[in-house]
Structures are given as structure tokens and as C-alpha cells.
Design an enzyme around this catalytic site. Structure first.
Site, PDB file in Angstrom:
ATOM      1  N   TYR A  23       0.823  -1.209   0.000  1.00 13.30           N
ATOM      2  CA  TYR A  23       0.000   0.000   0.000  1.00 13.30           C
ATOM      3  C   TYR A  23       0.856   1.258   0.000  1.00 13.30           C
ATOM      4  CZ  TYR A  23      -4.104  -2.777   1.126  1.00 13.30           C
ATOM      5  OH  TYR A  23      -5.130  -3.673   1.094  1.00 13.30           O
ATOM      6  N   ARG A  28      -5.515   7.067  -8.839  1.00 11.39           N
ATOM      7  CA  ARG A  28      -4.701   5.983  -8.307  1.00 11.39           C
ATOM      8  C   ARG A  28      -5.348   4.669  -8.721  1.00 11.39           C
ATOM      9  NH1 ARG A  28      -6.627   3.439  -3.522  1.00 11.39           N
ATOM     10  NH2 ARG A  28      -4.528   2.778  -3.020  1.00 11.39           N
ATOM     11  N   GLU A  87      -9.277  -1.321 -10.185  1.00  7.26           N
ATOM     12  CA  GLU A  87     -10.071  -0.112 -10.018  1.00  7.26           C
ATOM     13  C   GLU A  87      -9.226   1.097 -10.371  1.00  7.26           C
ATOM     14  OE1 GLU A  87     -12.859  -1.714  -6.328  1.00  7.26           O
ATOM     15  OE2 GLU A  87     -11.284  -0.245  -5.938  1.00  7.26           O
ATOM     16  N   TYR A 100      -7.125 -10.250   3.095  1.00  9.70           N
ATOM     17  CA  TYR A 100      -8.017  -9.100   2.943  1.00  9.70           C
ATOM     18  C   TYR A 100      -8.592  -9.042   1.533  1.00  9.70           C
ATOM     19  CZ  TYR A 100      -9.591  -4.291   2.532  1.00  9.70           C
ATOM     20  OH  TYR A 100     -10.350  -3.176   2.294  1.00  9.70           O
ATOM     21  N   LYS A 101      -7.770  -9.357   0.548  1.00  6.96           N
ATOM     22  CA  LYS A 101      -8.229  -9.303  -0.838  1.00  6.96           C
ATOM     23  C   LYS A 101      -8.996 -10.578  -1.232  1.00  6.96           C
ATOM     24  CE  LYS A 101      -4.875  -5.867  -2.434  1.00  6.96           C
ATOM     25  NZ  LYS A 101      -5.829  -4.817  -2.884  1.00  6.96           N
ATOM     26  N   ASN A 132      -6.385   0.605  -7.557  1.00  8.02           N
ATOM     27  CA  ASN A 132      -6.482  -0.425  -6.542  1.00  8.02           C
ATOM     28  C   ASN A 132      -6.814  -1.711  -7.303  1.00  8.02           C
ATOM     29  OD1 ASN A 132      -6.434  -1.687  -4.102  1.00  8.02           O
ATOM     30  ND2 ASN A 132      -8.261  -0.673  -3.285  1.00  8.02           N
TER      31      ASN A 132
END
Lengths: 346, 321
Positions: free
Chosen positions: A37, A223, A265, A316-317, A225
Site C-alpha cells: 500500500y 490511483r 479499479e 483481505y483481498k 487499486n
């Protein structure tokens, strides 16, 4: 650019497909062979011709089918679109931004004619011809945010700014990577980002908030994601988890290439002029692993990123259980050759 | 990282003497395009070439936010200041070409408010003029209490009265008028937000009175731009840029950095927004902070500085820029 939009589905029989052109312009999100991140924001200025960065809001071959999918999601669950009462002005700001951008960037598909507050909007791909009064909700079939985001690919949220914070208080969210507008609405910046691992400790959200509070009208930023999805399902929402969560158990070494999708994204942030709110469009792009590895650099890099990603991020993903299968499958496409920096294909 | 909006090339369309101290300037775009819309309370930074000195001063927009034909600002002449207002008053004439920044709002209306209670002192009236215009088109409730020195120097009092009638309450200092703040605050209904713009003393008086009366912090809004103070010249070393610069007596540290072609972030240029905050690498001497951004603790530590309004006295100041 002809008016050719795919006839395809994002559910049940999943006929979604990227053309060769769409694969070539896919926004591959990994700048290097590893991922962590960061604030990673850059000015949202027009990018190379043909890229997803060329227009302010990209309209691609999936446009019409995505809008049909959105309408189906909303028919089943109207709470995917919500706007708190004080956010209506921000909704008008968003409507103006999108209409002006699309009419400018795609004049063959969209037209906007203004005579004072009497506006005339033409959307040819969706067959819409609408005359209305700007800032008068009674002249549109929906509120301004819902009206325009039923005609725009990607999710949208609107953030009010006050008390040195941002508050997520309106949105259209039907193509999300497992988060819920109905749950998050009214939250502050750190509250709605609370589930993200590691980034808080890295100070990413403190820096990002400080940056966004000073975001200027006329200077949007962007950005990336990303996550992974089984089958080209746009609506991976917590509300529908029972429908798509179990699909992850279907992945085997034999079907990785066909059924696993990288989900990217392209997120942009725009200060809105009349409301001083911030618009946050989250545009989702999907690519099947089989198609992704046709670009050798992307195959090599995705292998290395997924192989080396920390376990809490993989959890998390949502792909930890399949990570070994994915890495093994991708390893066929990684000969160990060095890759160049940056996300463009070599 | 900072991302700046493009500047807008404008032509001065009109200069009006509002009273002996205040002039109003109207800017239209030189390319004939409409101005971007803005929100009530926003300001612009006006760029001036004052005989070789580049000045960038913030002024609140006072035109109607929906009016895209141009922007208006009002400028009070400061005879003892650094020269920005004098330049505007004496040198700027209709037809001149100038540059302005995109609007930025550090004093925006809280759209959740059931009512907006506004308190203005002197030239602090300007952001309220655009806010009241925006609230009128949105159908919002407001009430303005406007304190001025005397009738002659009460800018726009007649115009505001004509537009908004009994929602405008005027107070003339030389006639002994005074805002009865305790009573005013006590009589407000639930959901009211309070806004104040004016001299420093007025802002702290309104803030402390509201605080004592139990108003939640988030319902009280104020804006005060500081003019960068004049002072003794001083020298600063910029570690990243490997430059040593001298800040002149009527120049700000930010302006001196810009004159040396050092890219320094900024938004308000008046000590309020925090955008230019810079790390101090070494400080042998005393920083005159002057800003509203840093906490007292941060100021005492001498580890941070706001180049838009801060000055320095001593032997060595090294900044991470």
C-alpha cells in the site's frame, strides 16, 4: 470510433469478454514486481491516446452491458444508491462534471446543450434524450447523482468536507470489491478505511486525508487499486456474499486461466465546485487470467506479485485459499526474465 | 506531493471605488470562456507583478457563485502593509491582463445546517456576500450581523439591505452599536451553524463566547487570512534544493523560495490552510511563527514552519525543501 458495444452479461452465463483492443488497453496496475500500500496518487491528466486515461471518464465496449447490469442490481436492492439530504448539490456538481466531460470527450455519443439552467442531454448509446432544469430535481426521473450514475460505468461516492475530515454521504455502488455503501454511509475517512490491513500503520490514510482535504477544483488526481474475482461478476457486494463467496471454492489448477479475473479499479478524485465536496469515481476493469498472460510482462509480474504478497493482504483481498493454485498456474508464464519498471506492456 | 490547478488568465473588467478604503475589482476570462463555478466562501489567489516583485495574495470571492461571466473581489487598502493592496488600488486599471488561481474554499457552508448565522466585521463581509447569494438560490435560511466603523466605511450595507431586508442587521461602531452576542446565541434554534469573519479580536470573541455557551466545536466556523508580516531580512538554507536564500523585509519566506525557483506547495498563503508546512532541519535562533495552523506544541518545538507567514531571527535556519 464506431458505436459498437458488447452484448454480454456479468452474471449467470457470464458472457463478458474483452476484445483484443480491450486487452491491449487494460490498465495493468503493478508498476513493479511487488506490491504494498502507498498513497500512489498522480494528477489525472489526459494520458496516451487510446489508453483508459485519455478521457476524464472512460467509456468502453462494456458500457451498455454494465449499465444494464447496474439497473438489475438496483431493481433488486435500491439501497445501493443513497444520498443524504445535504448532498444533493454535490450530486448536481457530479452530473455537470460527467455530462460536460463526456460531451467533450465523446461528441459522437454524448451531447450537452445549455441555455442558462435549461439543459438538454443526449446519450446515444443508451438512447436517452432528456431536457431538464439544472438544479431542479423535479425535472429529472431520479435525483441528479442517481440519474447520471445510471449512465456512467464504475461506482461513485460523494464525500462532504467538514471538521477537517471527509464523510462518505452519498454514492452509487453496484460494482464493488466487497464493501457496502449502506454500511459505510455517514462514516469519516478513517472509519470507512478501518478494515484495510497495514495501511493505517504505514500512515497511508493520515497522509491521504491531509492531501485530499487540499484537493483543488480543476486538478483531479488518480490511483489504482486491485483485487481478484472468480468469474466476471461486477457485483461482489457483502449483501450478495452468499451468491459469490462460495464460487471461490470452485477454483482448481485446471480452470484458473478461464475463471480467475484480475479486477482493477481506476480511482479518480475530483473537487466539486458548488458544494466543495469530493467525488470519488471507482471504475472497475476485469481481465481473465488467460487474456492477461498474452502480454508476457504482465504474466511474469502478476506471478511475482501474488507469490510474494504478505498473507494478511492476500486474506483481505480474499484469495488466500487459492493463492497456491494461482501462483502455480502463473509460474508457467514466468521464465524469470527481468521486467521493465512501469505498467505499460514491454 | 501537491497538485495545482491551472491558473486562469483574466482581464480586469471593472474597478469600482466602494468607499475611501475599499475598491472592487471584476475579472473576466481573457479567452472568453466561462469562469468555473464556485462555492460561497471560496477565495482566489491573485498574482501581481509589482515592479519586479511577484505577489500572490488571497481574496474572498464576493460575486454570485452561479454567475460564470466573471469574478469579483473587494480589497481594503493597507497603507502599512507589504504593498499588495496598494498595488491593486493604485496600479490595476480596467483592461489590464492578470493571472488568478482556481477558487479554493476554506470557509464553506455546512450544508446540513438548518440555519446559517453569520457575523462579519469590516472587510470580513466579502465571503458572506457570495454565501448569501448561494443560500438564496438553494433556499437556505440565514441571518447576517455586520459590524462596521461608520456609515461611510460600511461597504455594501445599502445593497445588502435592499437584497435581504430584515435578515441583515447593521452595527455602526461610532454610533455606539454593539452586537449583543450572548443574547443572539441564546436565541438560536437547534441545528444553527455560526460563521464569523473579521478582525482577529472579533473572531476570538465570537469563538470564545460560543464555546462558553456550549456550542459544539463543529458548528462554529471562522476564516481569517493573515497578511504576511514585514520584518528584518533573514537568510535560510534549503537542504533539498541546496540553495541559500535571503528573505527581504517586505517579502515572505514562501515568496523568496518561489523567486529562487524552488517548487513550494501552497494554497491560502495566509497561515490558515496548512499546505505549505515544511520540516525544519536545523534552527539556531527564533522562528516567528505567526500562523493559525501549527499547534502551540509544534510551534515551541521549532521542528515545523509555515513559509507563507513565518519569519526568522538568529544565525542558522535549514529547511527540508
Amino acid at each position: 470510433m464506431g458505436m459498437e458495444f458488447n452484448k454480454e452479461t456479468f452474471r449467470k452465463d457470464f458472457t463478458f469478454k474483452n476484445s483484443a483492443k480491450a486487452i491491449k488497453r487494460f490498465p495493468f496496475p503493478f508498476y513493479e514486481d511487488s506490491y504494498m500500500y502507498s498513497v500512489n496518487m498522480e494528477p489525472h491528466v489526459p494520458g496516451p491516446k487510446g489508453s483508459v486515461f485519455e478521457p476524464m471518464f472512460d467509456v468502453d465496449e462494456h458500457y451498455v452491458a454494465e449499465m444494464q447490469d447496474r439497473a438489475m442490481v438496483l431493481a433488486e436492492d435500491p439501497l445501493r444508491c443513497q444520498s443524504l439530504p445535504h448532498m444533493t448539490l454535490a450530486g448536481w456538481d457530479l452530473l455537470e462534471l460527467i455530462m460536460e466531460s463526456k460531451a467533450r470527450d465523446y461528441p459522437e455519443w454524448f451531447e450537452l446543450h445549455k441555455d442558462g439552467h435549461n439543459w438538454h442531454w443526449i446519450n446515444r448509446p443508451l438512447g436517452i434524450d432528456q431536457k431538464f432544469t439544472f438544479l431542479d430535481e423535479s425535472t429529472l426521473p431520479y435525483g441528479p447523482m442517481e440519474y447520471i450514475t445510471r449512465q456512467s460505468q464504475g461506482d461513485f461516492t460523494l464525500q462532504d468536507q467538514r471538521d477537517d475530515n471527509l464523510w462518505i454521504e452519498a454514492g452509487m455502488v453496484t460494482t464493488q470489491a466487497d464493501w457496502s455503501l449502506d454500511f459505510d454511509i455517514g462514516m469519516s475517512f478513517h472509519e470507512w478505511h478501518a478494515p484495510v490491513p497495514r495501511a493505517h500503520e504505514l500512515g497511508v490514510f493520515d497522509r491521504a486525508l491531509k492531501f485530499l482535504l487540499k484537493l483543488q477544483h480543476g486538478a483531479p488526481v488518480r490511483r489504482f487499486n486491485w483485487t481478484l474475482t472468480v468469474d466476471p461478476l461486477l457485483d461482489t457486494s457483502p449483501e450478495n456474499y452468499p451468491k459469490w463467496g462460495p464460487m471461490r471454492a470452485d477454483i482448481s489448477p485446471e480452470n484458473v486461466g478461464e475463471r480467475m479475473y484480475l479486477r482493477v479499479e481506476l480511482q479518480t478524485l475530483h473537487r466539486l465546485p458548488r458544494s466543495n465536496a469530493i467525488a470519488f469515481p471507482i471504475r472497475c476493469y476485469l481481465i481473465r487470467f488467460d487474456d492477461l498472460v498474452t502480454v508476457p510482462k504482465w504474466g511474469r509480474r502478476l506471478h511475482r506479485v501474488l507469490r510474494d504478497i504478505p498473507e494478511d493482504l492476500a486474506t483481505y483481498k480474499g484469495f488466500l485459499r487459492n493463492r497456491d493454485s494461482l501462483v502455480k498456474w502463473l509460474s508457467q508464464y514466468d521464465d524469470g526474465a527481468p521486467t521493465s519498471t512501469g505498467w505499460m506492456a514491454d | 506531493m501537491s497538485v495545482k490547478a491551472p491558473r486562469i488568465s483574466v482581464t480586469v473588467a471593472e474597478v469600482v471605488e466602494v468607499n475611501p478604503l475599499i475598491k472592487r475589482f471584476r475579472f473576466v476570462r481573457s479567452d472568453g470562456q466561462p469562469m468555473p463555478p464556485f462555492s460561497g466562501g471560496a477565495h482566489i489567489v491573485v498574482e501581481m507583478d509589482d515592479h519586479g516583485t511577484r505577489r500572490l495574495n488571497p481574496y474572498s470571492l464576493m460575486s454570485v457563485p452561479e454567475d460564470s461571466s466573471g469574478y469579483s473581489i473587494s480589497v481594503r487598502r493597507d497603507d502599512t502593509g507589504r504593498g499588495g493592496s496598494l498595488y491593486l488600488h493604485q496600479q490595476v486599471k480596467p483592461g489590464m491582463a492578470m493571472e488568478i488561481g482556481y477558487p479554493v474554499n476554506l470557509f464553506s457552508l455546512d450544508q446540513r445546517a438548518k440555519k446559517h448565522l453569520m457575523i462579519a466585521g469590516g472587510i470580513g463581509i466579502t465571503p458572506f456576500i457570495s454565501q448569501m447569494a448561494q443560500l438564496t438560490s438553494l433556499g437556505g435560511r440565514f441571518e447576517l450581523h455586520y459590524s462596521v466603523r461608520n456609515r461611510e466605511l460600511g461597504a455594501y450595507v445599502d445593497e445588502l439591505k435592499a437584497l435581504y431586508g430584515d435578515r441583515i442587521h447593521l452595527y455602526f461602531d461610532d454610533e455606539g452599536d454593539k452586537i449583543d452576542l450572548d443574547r443572539l446565541l441564546a436565541g438560536q434554534s437547534f441545528g444553527t451553524h455560526l460563521y464569523v469573519c473579521g478582525p482577529k479580536g472579533m473572531i476570538s470573541w465570537v469563538r470564545s463566547t460560543a464555546d462558553a455557551a456550549g456550542w459544539p466545536k463543529g458548528t462554529v466556523h471562522s476564516e481569517e487570512f493573515l497578511a504576511p508580516p514585514v520584518g528584518q531580512p533573514f537568510t535560510v538554507e534549503l537542504a533539498q534544493s541546496k540553495k541559500s536564500i535571503t528573505v527581504g523585509a517586505t517579502q515572505s519566506l514562501l515568496e523568496a523560495m518561489e523567486a529562487a525557483n524552488v517548487d513550494a506547495p501552497y494554497l491560502c498563503r495566509g497561515g490558515a490552510c496548512g499546505q505549505c508546512e515544511t520540516d525544519v532541519v536545523r534552527c539556531d535562533g527564533h522562528i516567528e511563527h505567526n500562523d493559525h495552523w501549527l499547534s502551540d506544541e509544534q510551534k515551541a518545538s521549532n521542528r515545523k514552519i509555515m513559509p507563507c507567514v513565518s519569519r526568522f531571527g538568529g544565525t542558522t535556519l535549514v529547511l527540508d525543501r
